[in-house]
Design an enzyme around this catalytic site. Structure first.
Site, short mmCIF file in Angstrom:
data_model
loop_
_atom_site.label_atom_id
_atom_site.label_comp_id
_atom_site.label_asym_id
_atom_site.label_seq_id
_atom_site.Cartn_x
_atom_site.Cartn_y
_atom_site.Cartn_z
N LYS A 31 16.30 -0.58 3.29
CA LYS A 31 15.61 -0.07 2.10
C LYS A 31 15.78 1.44 1.97
O LYS A 31 16.01 1.97 0.88
CB LYS A 31 14.13 -0.44 2.16
CG LYS A 31 13.29 0.13 1.02
CD LYS A 31 13.69 -0.44 -0.33
CE LYS A 31 12.95 0.25 -1.48
NZ LYS A 31 11.49 0.02 -1.45
N THR A 35 7.09 0.38 1.29
CA THR A 35 8.10 1.17 1.99
C THR A 35 7.41 2.22 2.84
O THR A 35 6.88 3.21 2.31
CB THR A 35 9.07 1.83 1.00
OG1 THR A 35 9.65 0.83 0.17
CG2 THR A 35 10.18 2.57 1.73
N LEU A 49 0.83 -1.20 0.00
CA LEU A 49 0.00 0.00 0.00
C LEU A 49 0.87 1.26 0.00
O LEU A 49 2.08 1.19 0.22
CB LEU A 49 -0.93 -0.03 1.21
CG LEU A 49 -1.85 -1.27 1.26
CD1 LEU A 49 -2.51 -1.40 2.63
CD2 LEU A 49 -2.89 -1.19 0.16
#
Length: 304
Positions: A189, A112, A82
């Protein structure tokens, strides 16, 4: 006794076998994941806030649902892909999705949303559903790798979740890195995406510099393609910039979101270059360029 992931393989969809996966969020990445799970022969349930993208996946063999809670009711693995932390919170808690998961379900949060939001989600899962395994698993890769099942998965979470996730992650990624407790994947990330942001902005600015100095773009492409300055990612973005191709592989607005997550997560440090890129890219988003690829960073660098 509470089921463990390896004890269950879920209800079947047709003749498909393996862990049943529910994918919530049918954007570019989520839809690609769902298709690759179907190609791997896994039963797949899908949901999206607007129903049309989920209905399109139903034509490929997925089961589309009107509500996220019904999509996860029989799943062994729930994937949330999402837009941001607010969307995840709304779907998981506001719409009863976490409550609808069966004991032993693995929830793989793959968008993320930053380490702080992951910590909050993990704490809520421990408090409300300690029988659900929460895994933080953002991915590195854009539209092409997602469609090809070649994403790099940065997973972090409980060891007990690994067995049931293996066939799921194998279907959507080329490699899975297990990094420790939930949150470690999101931290890496942000570091990786910040490096890619530097490469994109640097690529845009070296093309602008080349134009000022009369340097042929072919020479720029040459040193990015070979030698000690080679960078496949930068080369791909320079090619898009040179051709004027702003079709989105990874949009500017989502890259800007990741920059801000990184700046927020590192609020104890000065990151002046990243902060400056954030301001410049915000200006581009304000000019309605946010839906374009990050290669649209080439805009706004004309003559002073």
């Amino acid at each position: 006794m509470t089921d463990t992931p390896q004890d269950r393989t879920g209800d079947r969809t047709g003749d498909r076998t393996g862990p049943r996966a529910a994918v919530l969020g049918m954007g570019t990445m989520g839809a690609a994941m769902a298709r690759n799970l179907l190609r791997a022969g896994l039963p797949v349930d899908v949901w999206n806030r607007t129903p049309e993208p989920a209905a399109a996946l139903a034509a490929d063999g997925a089961v589309a649902h009107e509500l996220p809670a019904s999509a996860v009711a029989h799943a062994d693995v729930v994937i949330t892909m999402l837009a941001d932390a607010d969307a995840v919170q709304s779907v998981a808690f506001g719409q009863g999705t976490l409550a609808a998961m069966r004991p032993g379900t693995v929830w793989a949060q793959m968008g993320t949303i930053g380490p702080a939001a992951i910590d909050e989600l993990a704490a809520e899962v421990r408090d409300k559903r300690p029988d659900v395994y929460f895994v933080d698993a953002p991915v590195s890769g854009t539209r092409g790798p997602a469609e090809a099942g070649e994403l790099l998965i940065l997973a972090s979470g409980p060891e007990q979740a690994k067995p049931v996730l293996e066939p799921v992650f194998d279907a959507i990624g080329r490699k899975t890195k297990w990094l420790g407790p939930a949150g470690a994947g999101s931290a890496l990330k942000l570091v990786m995406n910040s490096w890619l942001v530097f490469l994109v902005e640097g690529s845009a600015e070296i093309l602008a510099l080349a134009d000022s100095l009369g340097v042929d773009h072919a020479e720029v492409l040459d040193f990015l393609g070979a030698g000690n300055l080679a960078s496949p990612f930068a080369l791909a973005k320079v090619r898009k910039m040179e051709s004027g191709d702003d079709s989105p592989d990874f949009s500017l607005q989502w890259a800007l979101k990741d920059i801000r997550l990184a700046l927020s997560a590192a609020s104890d440090r000065r990151l002046p270059v990243l902060d400056a890129i954030s301001e410049r890219w915000q200006a581009l988003v304000d000019e309605s360029l946010g839906g374009l690829d990050v290669s649209a960073a080439r805009h706004g660098l004309g003559q002073a």
